[in-house]
Structure formats: C-alpha cells, structure tokens
Design a protein around this motif. Sequence first.
Motif, PDB file in Angstrom:
ATOM      1  N   PRO A  85      34.829 -39.567  53.049  1.00  0.00           N
ATOM      2  CA  PRO A  85      34.469 -39.310  54.450  1.00  0.00           C
ATOM      3  C   PRO A  85      35.576 -38.692  55.305  1.00  0.00           C
ATOM      4  O   PRO A  85      35.292 -37.858  56.167  1.00  0.00           O
ATOM      5  CB  PRO A  85      34.068 -40.696  54.972  1.00  0.00           C
ATOM      6  CG  PRO A  85      33.527 -41.382  53.763  1.00  0.00           C
ATOM      7  CD  PRO A  85      34.418 -40.907  52.622  1.00  0.00           C
ATOM      8  N   SER A  86      36.818 -39.056  55.076  1.00  0.00           N
ATOM      9  CA  SER A  86      37.892 -38.478  55.888  1.00  0.00           C
ATOM     10  C   SER A  86      38.102 -36.991  55.596  1.00  0.00           C
ATOM     11  O   SER A  86      38.828 -36.311  56.325  1.00  0.00           O
ATOM     12  CB  SER A  86      39.201 -39.248  55.677  1.00  0.00           C
ATOM     13  OG  SER A  86      39.603 -39.185  54.327  1.00  0.00           O
ATOM     14  N   PHE A  87      37.434 -36.465  54.549  1.00  0.00           N
ATOM     15  CA  PHE A  87      37.544 -35.040  54.203  1.00  0.00           C
ATOM     16  C   PHE A  87      36.252 -34.283  54.478  1.00  0.00           C
ATOM     17  O   PHE A  87      36.142 -33.110  54.111  1.00  0.00           O
ATOM     18  CB  PHE A  87      37.949 -34.883  52.735  1.00  0.00           C
ATOM     19  CG  PHE A  87      39.389 -35.223  52.476  1.00  0.00           C
ATOM     20  CD1 PHE A  87      40.371 -34.247  52.510  1.00  0.00           C
ATOM     21  CD2 PHE A  87      39.770 -36.531  52.209  1.00  0.00           C
ATOM     22  CE1 PHE A  87      41.700 -34.568  52.287  1.00  0.00           C
ATOM     23  CE2 PHE A  87      41.097 -36.858  51.978  1.00  0.00           C
ATOM     24  CZ  PHE A  87      42.061 -35.872  52.024  1.00  0.00           C
ATOM     25  N   HIS A  88      35.267 -34.932  55.118  1.00  0.00           N
ATOM     26  CA  HIS A  88      34.028 -34.226  55.458  1.00  0.00           C
ATOM     27  C   HIS A  88      34.346 -33.057  56.377  1.00  0.00           C
ATOM     28  O   HIS A  88      35.225 -33.146  57.233  1.00  0.00           O
ATOM     29  CB  HIS A  88      33.038 -35.168  56.135  1.00  0.00           C
ATOM     30  CG  HIS A  88      32.357 -36.089  55.182  1.00  0.00           C
ATOM     31  ND1 HIS A  88      31.405 -36.984  55.577  1.00  0.00           N
ATOM     32  CD2 HIS A  88      32.468 -36.255  53.841  1.00  0.00           C
ATOM     33  CE1 HIS A  88      30.972 -37.667  54.538  1.00  0.00           C
ATOM     34  NE2 HIS A  88      31.613 -37.248  53.464  1.00  0.00           N
ATOM     35  N   GLY A  89      33.634 -31.970  56.189  1.00  0.00           N
ATOM     36  CA  GLY A  89      33.813 -30.805  57.041  1.00  0.00           C
ATOM     37  C   GLY A  89      34.973 -29.910  56.656  1.00  0.00           C
ATOM     38  O   GLY A  89      35.268 -28.947  57.356  1.00  0.00           O
ATOM     39  N   THR A  90      35.631 -30.202  55.531  1.00  0.00           N
ATOM     40  CA  THR A  90      36.789 -29.399  55.111  1.00  0.00           C
ATOM     41  C   THR A  90      36.431 -28.351  54.055  1.00  0.00           C
ATOM     42  O   THR A  90      37.301 -27.596  53.639  1.00  0.00           O
ATOM     43  CB  THR A  90      37.903 -30.294  54.544  1.00  0.00           C
ATOM     44  OG1 THR A  90      37.424 -30.957  53.373  1.00  0.00           O
ATOM     45  CG2 THR A  90      38.364 -31.317  55.582  1.00  0.00           C
ATOM     46  N   GLY A  91      35.173 -28.318  53.624  1.00  0.00           N
ATOM     47  CA  GLY A  91      34.753 -27.334  52.631  1.00  0.00           C
ATOM     48  C   GLY A  91      34.850 -27.806  51.188  1.00  0.00           C
ATOM     49  O   GLY A  91      34.557 -27.042  50.266  1.00  0.00           O
ATOM     50  N   ILE A  92      35.235 -29.047  50.977  1.00  0.00           N
ATOM     51  CA  ILE A  92      35.402 -29.546  49.609  1.00  0.00           C
ATOM     52  C   ILE A  92      34.059 -29.614  48.882  1.00  0.00           C
ATOM     53  O   ILE A  92      33.948 -29.208  47.726  1.00  0.00           O
ATOM     54  CB  ILE A  92      36.120 -30.911  49.602  1.00  0.00           C
ATOM     55  CG1 ILE A  92      37.588 -30.705  49.990  1.00  0.00           C
ATOM     56  CG2 ILE A  92      36.007 -31.597  48.243  1.00  0.00           C
ATOM     57  CD1 ILE A  92      38.378 -31.984  50.181  1.00  0.00           C
ATOM     58  N   GLY A  93      33.017 -30.104  49.557  1.00  0.00           N
ATOM     59  CA  GLY A  93      31.701 -30.178  48.924  1.00  0.00           C
ATOM     60  C   GLY A  93      31.208 -28.805  48.500  1.00  0.00           C
ATOM     61  O   GLY A  93      30.750 -28.619  47.376  1.00  0.00           O
ATOM     62  N   GLY A  94      31.328 -27.847  49.392  1.00  0.00           N
ATOM     63  CA  GLY A  94      30.904 -26.487  49.078  1.00  0.00           C
ATOM     64  C   GLY A  94      31.698 -25.883  47.933  1.00  0.00           C
ATOM     65  O   GLY A  94      31.156 -25.199  47.068  1.00  0.00           O
TER      66      GLY A  94
END
Length: 169
Positions: A85-94
Amino acid sequence: MSMMSIRMATQRDRAAIRHVEEHAFGQSTEAGLVDALVNSADVVLELVAEEDGAVVGHILFSRLYVEKDGARTPAVALAPLAVEPSFHGTGIGGALVREAHLRLKTAGETLSVVLGDPEYYGRFGYTHARAAGFASDYQCDALQALAWGDAPESGELAYAGPFRTQLAA
C-alpha cells in the motif's frame, strides 16, 4: 535514488510475497491462493517488484483452460496482482503487468483472463467484451480477457483447482 526492479519470484520470496498480498488486500485470502497455486504447480509466471532490495509488488499467472467441444486450449489467469500500500500510485502494478505480458507473449501464450477493476485492467487491453463469450462461475462485467494471437472467443473457463478450494473457503 532508489530503483525498482522486476524479476522472477523465488522460493526465498515466499514470506515477502505473503506479506505484500496480505497488506495489499487487508486479508489472507489472496495470500492463501498464491500459496495453493505454487504448491499445486499451476503457476505459469510469477514476478516480484523490488525496491531497495525489498519485495513491494507481486503478480501471478496460473494455468487456465478454455474447454469447448471436447478440446482444452491453454490460457492464463492473472490473479493476484498486489502492491504494498505505501507504494500505490507509483506505477509498480503497471510495470509488473507489462513485464509479465511481454514474457507471456514470448513464451507463446495467447490468452489472459482477469477478474478485476475494468478501468484499471482496461489500460492494458483487457476488456469484458473479449471475455463475454466465456462460461464461468466468475462471469460478470469484471471478467475481462486479452488475446495476443489466435485464442478462443467462447467456451468454458476451467481455472486451476486452488481457485475452487481457496476461494470457496
């Protein structure tokens, strides 16, 4: 400056993957599914994202079959995708999805199915229209598919056993 890297998951990553899955989903269901898929040898591709040596993202594709007229065509199921969660929005999932797709296409896979947010997975080419012809216990607007080649457009989706045993529990 830190750098994110993506690599194949290893046995040494099991505890870190469980941690990411539990934090990302706020429960242990998906972590249990991952463990069951790994233990059943149904995994086609499993990647982790690392930031400063720590696993912060995870994606798994398991074997799925499209059954029609007595034939079984191999495909893959994307489940789950998780980012700390602390890395949400950083593009890691994509980045995990794009890297996995490249590897799957190179390996000759032609069809991927996901049950998830249409807005999110639509960014990668998944559509419900492509999955609408499949019979599945999971058939709904969130069931989406992406084809990279000559892949079936209809038939029954047969997921790996852990989907029935872990998600029914």
